[in-house]
Design a protein around this motif. Structure first.
Motif, PDB file in Angstrom:
ATOM      1  N   ARG A 102       0.827  -1.211   0.000  1.00  0.00           N
ATOM      2  CA  ARG A 102       0.000   0.000   0.000  1.00  0.00           C
ATOM      3  C   ARG A 102       0.861   1.260   0.000  1.00  0.00           C
ATOM      4  NH1 ARG A 102      -4.621  -2.346   4.080  1.00  0.00           N
ATOM      5  NH2 ARG A 102      -6.045  -3.052   2.444  1.00  0.00           N
ATOM      6  N   ILE A 103       1.926   1.218   0.774  1.00  0.00           N
ATOM      7  CA  ILE A 103       2.876   2.330   0.771  1.00  0.00           C
ATOM      8  C   ILE A 103       4.130   1.836   0.076  1.00  0.00           C
ATOM      9  CG2 ILE A 103       4.232   3.900   2.203  1.00  0.00           C
ATOM     10  CD1 ILE A 103       2.049   3.570   4.357  1.00  0.00           C
ATOM     11  N   ALA A 104       4.447   2.422  -1.060  1.00  0.00           N
ATOM     12  CA  ALA A 104       5.569   1.955  -1.869  1.00  0.00           C
ATOM     13  C   ALA A 104       6.882   2.065  -1.102  1.00  0.00           C
ATOM     14  CB  ALA A 104       5.637   2.748  -3.172  1.00  0.00           C
ATOM     15  N   ALA A 143      10.216  -9.849  -1.775  1.00  0.00           N
ATOM     16  CA  ALA A 143       9.135  -9.149  -1.071  1.00  0.00           C
ATOM     17  C   ALA A 143       8.515 -10.040  -0.003  1.00  0.00           C
ATOM     18  CB  ALA A 143       8.069  -8.709  -2.075  1.00  0.00           C
ATOM     19  N   PHE A 144       8.368 -11.333  -0.282  1.00  0.00           N
ATOM     20  CA  PHE A 144       7.728 -12.232   0.687  1.00  0.00           C
ATOM     21  C   PHE A 144       8.677 -12.601   1.826  1.00  0.00           C
ATOM     22  CE2 PHE A 144       5.137 -13.805  -3.191  1.00  0.00           C
ATOM     23  CZ  PHE A 144       4.327 -12.687  -3.117  1.00  0.00           C
ATOM     24  N   ARG A 156       5.669   0.271  14.561  1.00  0.00           N
ATOM     25  CA  ARG A 156       7.102   0.011  14.538  1.00  0.00           C
ATOM     26  C   ARG A 156       7.862   0.937  13.593  1.00  0.00           C
ATOM     27  NH1 ARG A 156       8.414  -4.596  16.840  1.00  0.00           N
ATOM     28  NH2 ARG A 156      10.397  -4.694  15.716  1.00  0.00           N
ATOM     29  N   TYR A 157       7.148   1.487  12.617  1.00  0.00           N
ATOM     30  CA  TYR A 157       7.839   2.175  11.534  1.00  0.00           C
ATOM     31  C   TYR A 157       7.552   3.678  11.560  1.00  0.00           C
ATOM     32  CZ  TYR A 157       8.574  -2.591  10.011  1.00  0.00           C
ATOM     33  OH  TYR A 157       8.940  -3.909   9.977  1.00  0.00           O
ATOM     34  N   ALA A 158       8.486   4.444  11.044  1.00  0.00           N
ATOM     35  CA  ALA A 158       8.408   5.901  11.149  1.00  0.00           C
ATOM     36  C   ALA A 158       7.300   6.497  10.305  1.00  0.00           C
ATOM     37  CB  ALA A 158       9.753   6.518  10.739  1.00  0.00           C
ATOM     38  N   HIS A 159       6.966   5.870   9.186  1.00  0.00           N
ATOM     39  CA  HIS A 159       6.113   6.529   8.204  1.00  0.00           C
ATOM     40  C   HIS A 159       4.739   5.877   8.028  1.00  0.00           C
ATOM     41  CE1 HIS A 159       9.557   8.951   7.262  1.00  0.00           C
ATOM     42  NE2 HIS A 159      10.264   7.882   6.961  1.00  0.00           N
ATOM     43  N   TYR A 160       4.446   4.836   8.763  1.00  0.00           N
ATOM     44  CA  TYR A 160       3.128   4.203   8.620  1.00  0.00           C
ATOM     45  C   TYR A 160       2.843   3.304   9.833  1.00  0.00           C
ATOM     46  CZ  TYR A 160       6.236   0.552   6.749  1.00  0.00           C
ATOM     47  OH  TYR A 160       7.261  -0.342   6.573  1.00  0.00           O
ATOM     48  N   ASP A 161       1.543   3.074  10.053  1.00  0.00           N
ATOM     49  CA  ASP A 161       1.109   2.093  11.047  1.00  0.00           C
ATOM     50  C   ASP A 161       1.072   0.719  10.394  1.00  0.00           C
ATOM     51  OD1 ASP A 161       0.787   4.020  13.011  1.00  0.00           O
ATOM     52  OD2 ASP A 161      -1.322   4.367  12.512  1.00  0.00           O
ATOM     53  N   PHE A 183       0.355  -7.000  -0.828  1.00  0.00           N
ATOM     54  CA  PHE A 183      -1.058  -7.313  -1.050  1.00  0.00           C
ATOM     55  C   PHE A 183      -1.293  -8.820  -1.026  1.00  0.00           C
ATOM     56  CE2 PHE A 183      -0.796  -3.092  -3.165  1.00  0.00           C
ATOM     57  CZ  PHE A 183      -1.769  -2.450  -2.426  1.00  0.00           C
ATOM     58  N   GLU A 184      -0.330  -9.593  -1.527  1.00  0.00           N
ATOM     59  CA  GLU A 184      -0.495 -11.052  -1.556  1.00  0.00           C
ATOM     60  C   GLU A 184      -0.556 -11.631  -0.147  1.00  0.00           C
ATOM     61  OE1 GLU A 184       0.898  -9.644  -5.377  1.00  0.00           O
ATOM     62  OE2 GLU A 184       1.747  -9.359  -3.361  1.00  0.00           O
ATOM     63  N   THR A 185       0.267 -11.107   0.758  1.00  0.00           N
ATOM     64  CA  THR A 185       0.231 -11.599   2.137  1.00  0.00           C
ATOM     65  C   THR A 185      -1.049 -11.171   2.833  1.00  0.00           C
ATOM     66  OG1 THR A 185       2.647 -11.591   2.280  1.00  0.00           O
ATOM     67  CG2 THR A 185       1.447 -11.565   4.348  1.00  0.00           C
ATOM     68  N   LEU A 186      -1.491  -9.934   2.620  1.00  0.00           N
ATOM     69  CA  LEU A 186      -2.743  -9.473   3.220  1.00  0.00           C
ATOM     70  C   LEU A 186      -3.919 -10.304   2.732  1.00  0.00           C
ATOM     71  CD1 LEU A 186      -2.360  -5.578   3.069  1.00  0.00           C
ATOM     72  CD2 LEU A 186      -2.084  -7.060   5.067  1.00  0.00           C
ATOM     73  N   GLU A 187      -3.986 -10.547   1.432  1.00  0.00           N
ATOM     74  CA  GLU A 187      -5.086 -11.349   0.899  1.00  0.00           C
ATOM     75  C   GLU A 187      -5.035 -12.778   1.418  1.00  0.00           C
ATOM     76  OE1 GLU A 187      -4.994 -11.038  -3.338  1.00  0.00           O
ATOM     77  OE2 GLU A 187      -5.697  -8.960  -3.357  1.00  0.00           O
ATOM     78  N   GLY A 188      -3.815 -13.334   1.492  1.00  0.00           N
ATOM     79  CA  GLY A 188      -3.688 -14.687   2.014  1.00  0.00           C
ATOM     80  C   GLY A 188      -4.104 -14.789   3.465  1.00  0.00           C
TER      81      GLY A 188
END
Length: 393
Positions: free
Chosen positions: A25-27, A36-37, A144-149, A155-160
């Motif tokens: 979602r955030i590049a 990526a996985f 955990r990250y500076a720029h996003y929650d 997307f593949e992991t979220l969908e899975g």
């Protein structure tokens, strides 16, 4: 450092290929050394939610002893089984492991009892479902990250993660999340990696609940022999090692059961892939049902085993007694926090919240607790905390 790309893996054409990922979602820049996985799996392992699984109930609450499974040890066993299946089928092992390791992120303290209580208390505000909660954790609750929650997974992991038990129906609670995941494809079948993680969950808890049930004394070999598959395995063990001590007999039963179930799934999945003419990941998602599955005979054995476990372990009077006490702990904690939000940690309080958001934050906070922390908080805020040790037979 020098840009060293990950070595390409020989994946089947119907696997989910990391090089074809739709991204996040955030590049983010790609990694010089990991796919990526692989990055998704590593983020999951380093998350707070993963560590909290150490002290969350599987069947026996963590106060019962160090040898019974927790959500963490269960998740590790699921990942091992899933990776074994994925390797033989030439699927992406990293994606498979990521889904196996995170599938229980949304579970509350005290197992399904805690989930049932939170759903009842939140029924007028969207309810509670552990699969939806896992999605909320990896997309917004991890910090955990500076720029996003969240963990900013692919997307593949979220969908899975959402679809590992099949695509949700339009009325399912995943569609009630805020905001709804309209950038995910939730209508088609999950990939083979997610399907593998799902059936590995079944294999793992069937096997380790036998182990924990026998260890606790709430299960006996005789009742397990009512399942023909178990009877055949025990007869085999007894013929090879007459008079074997009970602990070794248990381990041999569990080991051989795992092998039979894993090999059955591999064989049946290969047959289904060939029968359906599957040639790509798109072919997998277009199927009317899962391809990773037990054979008809093994499915019948697994169903019979679940009936035995349900009647003699999950519904054992001693287990039910503890679950009732655990339900009281969760409900009383919710009531205390809901009546006085100032008791929540400062980072969980927001003055502008309306009632629904305030209660959801309370629910999120309790759902993230371990068994141990929930008991500590109950003792501090309520008192008269019940003993949750399961009676021994």
């Amino acid at each position: 450092m020098q840009n060293v790309r990950p070595s390409p893996r020989l994946l089947a054409p119907y696997a989910t290929h990391p090089g074809a990922s739709r991204g996040r979602r955030i590049a983010e820049p790609s990694s010089a050394t990991r796919t990526a996985f692989q990055r998704d799996r590593d983020r999951i392992v380093h998350s707070s939610a993963f560590r909290r699984l150490t002290h969350k109930t599987q069947v026996f609450i963590s106060t019962d002893g160090d040898h019974f499974r927790t959500r963490l040890t269960h998740s590790l066993e699921v990942a091992q089984i899933a990776s074994s299946i994925a390797r033989v089928l030439s699927l992406d092992e990293d994606l498979t492991e990521a889904l196996a390791l995170s599938h229980d992120f949304g579970h509350t303290p005290f197992g399904h009892e805690g989930e049932d209580v939170l759903h009842r208390l939140m029924v007028d505000h969207g309810g509670f479902d552990h699969n939806v909660q896992a999605y909320r954790i990896v997309t917004r609750l991890e910090r955990r990250y500076a720029h996003y929650d969240g963990l900013n997974l692919t997307f593949e992991t979220l969908e899975g993660l959402i679809k590992h038990n099949g695509p949700p129906a339009p009325g399912d609670q995943i569609f009630l999340t805020d905001p709804p995941p309209d950038d995910l494809d939730l209508t088609r079948q999950a990939g083979l990696e997610a399907q593998t993680a799902a059936i590995s969950d079944d294999i793992a808890y069937n096997a380790h609940d036998i182990d924990d049930g026998l260890r606790s004394g709430l299960l006996g070999f005789d009742v397990l022999r009512e399942v023909p598959l178990i009877d055949a395995i025990l007869s085999e063990v007894d013929a090879e090692a007459p008079g074997i001590e009970p602990l070794r007999r248990t381990h041999e039963l569990v080991r051989r059961l795992l092998t039979r179930m894993i090999e059955d799934v591999i064989g049946e999945t290969v047959r289904r892939i060939a029968r359906a003419g599957i040639a790509s990941a798109a072919d997998v998602s277009a199927q009317p049902g899962p391809l990773v599955a037990f054979s008809q005979d093994m499915a019948a054995s697994e169903k019979a085993l679940k009936r035995i476990l349900f009647a003699n372990l999950y519904r054992h009077p001693g287990v039910l007694e503890v679950r009732e006490k655990a339900a009281r702990v969760v409900e009383e904690l919710f009531t205390v926090y809901a009546n006085d939000p100032s008791l929540l940690p400062e980072s969980w309080r927001h003055a502008q919240d309306g009632e629904a958001r305030r209660l959801r934050r309370t629910c999120d906070y309790i759902a993230g607790m371990t068994d141990r922390f929930a008991l500590v908080e109950h003792r501090r805020l309520v008192g008269a905390t019940p003993d949750l040790s399961t009676p021994r037979v």
